[in-house]
Design a protein around this motif. Structure first.
Motif, PDB file in Angstrom:
ATOM      1  N   THR A  33     -46.950  51.719 -25.902  1.00 47.50           N
ATOM      2  CA  THR A  33     -46.689  51.659 -24.456  1.00 47.50           C
ATOM      3  C   THR A  33     -45.219  51.956 -24.167  1.00 47.50           C
ATOM      4  O   THR A  33     -44.858  52.255 -23.035  1.00 47.50           O
ATOM      5  N   THR A  81     -46.676  50.752 -16.766  1.00 50.41           N
ATOM      6  CA  THR A  81     -47.177  51.798 -15.870  1.00 50.41           C
ATOM      7  C   THR A  81     -46.124  52.886 -15.676  1.00 50.41           C
ATOM      8  O   THR A  81     -46.429  54.085 -15.726  1.00 50.41           O
ATOM      9  N   ARG A  84     -45.814  55.068 -18.724  1.00 46.47           N
ATOM     10  CA  ARG A  84     -46.958  55.972 -18.865  1.00 46.47           C
ATOM     11  C   ARG A  84     -46.813  57.163 -17.921  1.00 46.47           C
ATOM     12  O   ARG A  84     -47.071  58.301 -18.289  1.00 46.47           O
ATOM     13  N   GLU A  85     -46.393  56.873 -16.699  1.00 48.60           N
ATOM     14  CA  GLU A  85     -46.224  57.968 -15.739  1.00 48.60           C
ATOM     15  C   GLU A  85     -45.125  58.926 -16.196  1.00 48.60           C
ATOM     16  O   GLU A  85     -45.266  60.145 -16.078  1.00 48.60           O
ATOM     17  N   SER A  87     -44.354  59.544 -19.272  1.00 44.88           N
ATOM     18  CA  SER A  87     -44.918  60.312 -20.373  1.00 44.88           C
ATOM     19  C   SER A  87     -45.821  61.422 -19.864  1.00 44.88           C
ATOM     20  O   SER A  87     -45.807  62.545 -20.368  1.00 44.88           O
ATOM     21  N   ASP A  93     -47.843  62.792 -23.453  1.00 49.98           N
ATOM     22  CA  ASP A  93     -48.937  61.864 -23.745  1.00 49.98           C
ATOM     23  C   ASP A  93     -49.965  62.458 -24.699  1.00 49.98           C
ATOM     24  O   ASP A  93     -50.752  61.740 -25.282  1.00 49.98           O
ATOM     25  N   ARG A  98     -54.127  56.865 -27.028  1.00 47.51           N
ATOM     26  CA  ARG A  98     -54.279  55.813 -26.026  1.00 47.51           C
ATOM     27  C   ARG A  98     -54.886  54.601 -26.701  1.00 47.51           C
ATOM     28  O   ARG A  98     -55.535  54.705 -27.727  1.00 47.51           O
TER      29      ARG A  98
ATOM     30  N   ASP B  52     -56.286  48.767 -16.324  1.00 49.26           N
ATOM     31  CA  ASP B  52     -54.938  48.188 -16.235  1.00 49.26           C
ATOM     32  C   ASP B  52     -54.955  46.856 -15.486  1.00 49.26           C
ATOM     33  O   ASP B  52     -54.397  45.865 -15.946  1.00 49.26           O
TER      34      ASP B  52
END
Lengths: 180, 212
Positions: A33, A81, A84-85, A87, A93, A98, B52
């Motif tokens: 993460t 979050t 991740r965005e 990436s 990604d 995942r 999530d």
């Protein structure tokens, strides 16, 4: 309050906080993460220290601990979050597995997985919203007591609803020839 | 069709939910059961379809449970009162019944007298000590003339985890089986009551120990 008393109070609270915080952060900030649970924990402890420092007396330690944990969890979630965005924007990604992907997953298994998911979605559309939510929560990994709490139901009602619906779903998928 | 596989597929399928996600306020309200009914449906709907947010709610619910189990009621007096009241009520009732029986029989003996004397029974297992669940041994020092002892181990909400009424020594090892459902680091409390030669029952205070 003297500094030593503050330190003692902080240590007493931190001792209770650490294991709970660690378990929560380890689950949210998994490897891959890009968020280090130690960083989030450190900041949560710092906030706790400031709170202890600012208060003359702590009447409800439990509420302090809950505030510390919940704000750390929300903080960790935001960071995960955001990473991740970042990436996704950087296109990085594709090389990062995942969390749900089994090592060595092939396009075939991913396609089968997607097919089961779509069939499940279709199946759930036949239920009324409350039942659909109960099954969705179960599939997300909530236990029946948690489902009952979230929906405002009794636990037996949640258990029976989930048990019946999952049985029907499995039959439906088998009839469609879908096996995980 | 394996249920774990079903869950895995559902969680994979809902992992790509791009949002908008539940905000912090909604997450906290939902996980602490303090959400208004008017907002509950939409929020739960989202959680059941978003990996999530589901994870965040699960983590918060678990943390809340964990905190409740480690919360700080270890005011020994309060705990002792809670557990002690139940035990004392049973003992007083038993003593009254026994007394009535003796008076009917016109027996000359004196009925046992319940006496609480925290100093009389000394608990040797240190307050707050963490014990291995494989060797969870509680020790105490009995007063002279002790005949037998009973030990009660209970949780912060006074649920009895283990009880043994027939001890003749000064220690007891709690069986692994009794601790199976107790999570690591859960605070447990224990008391010991010793019956001495003249029938009196001497009680210790309650002490906290943890299991690992």
């Amino acid at each position: 309050m003297p500094a030593t008393a503050q330190s003692a109070r902080f240590e007493a609270l931190a001792e209770q906080l650490r294991p709970v915080l660690r378990a929560a952060l380890n689950r949210l900030c998994r490897p891959g993460t890009g968020v280090d649970p130690d960083d989030v924990q450190q900041e949560a402890l710092l906030r706790l220290w400031r709170a202890v420092e600012a208060e003359r007396e702590i009447h409800q330690p439990a509420s302090y601990l809950w505030r510390a944990v919940s704000s750390a969890v929300c903080d960790a979630r935001r960071r995960v979050t955001a990473r991740r965005e970042e990436s996704l924007q950087a296109g990085a990604d594709q090389d990062t597995p995942r969390e749900w992907e089994a090592p060595g997953a092939t396009p075939e298994t991913a396609s089968a997985q997607n097919e089961v998911f779509r069939a499940t979605e279709e199946f759930l559309q036949r239920f009324d919203p409350q039942h659909r939510r109960a099954v969705g929560l179960h599939l997300q990994g909530f236990n029946t007591q948690e489902i009952a709490d979230l929906l405002g139901w009794t636990e037996p009602k949640a258990r029976n609803t989930v048990y019946r619906a999952i049985g029907a779903l499995r039959q439906e998928l088998m009839q469609r020839g879908l096996q995980p | 069709m394996n249920e774990d596989d079903l869950k895995r597929h559902w969680q994979a399928g809902t992992a790509s939910n791009a949002g908008p996600h539940l905000d912090d306020e909604m997450l906290l309200a939902l996980s602490s059961g303090q959400i208004a009914d008017a907002r509950r449906g939409a929020a739960v709907d989202h959680v059941s379809n978003c990996r999530d947010c589901a994870t965040a709610v699960q983590v918060l619910m678990q943390a809340r449970r964990d905190l409740m189990s480690v919360r700080t009621p270890p005011t020994s007096i309060a705990l002792h009162r809670m557990a002690g009241l139940k035990i004392a009520a049973a003992l007083v009732f038993g003593a009254l019944a026994l007394g009535a029986w003796w008076s009917v029989r016109q027996a000359p003996q004196v009925a046992p007298v319940l006496r609480s004397d925290a100093a009389a029974v000394m608990q040797l297992t240190a307050e707050g000590q963490t014990l291995s669940r494989a060797e969870f041994t509680l020790t105490w020092e009995s007063p002279p003339g002790a005949r037998n002892a009973n030990v009660t181990l209970f949780t912060a909400d006074t649920t009895v985890v283990y009880r043994n009424d027939h001890l003749t020594g000064n220690s007891v090892t709690v069986p692994l089986e009794s601790l199976r459902n107790v999570a690591d680091e859960t605070p447990l409390f224990w008391t010991v009551e010793v019956t001495i030669g003249d029938g009196r029952v001497l009680s210790s205070g309650s002490r906290m120990v943890r299991v690992r």
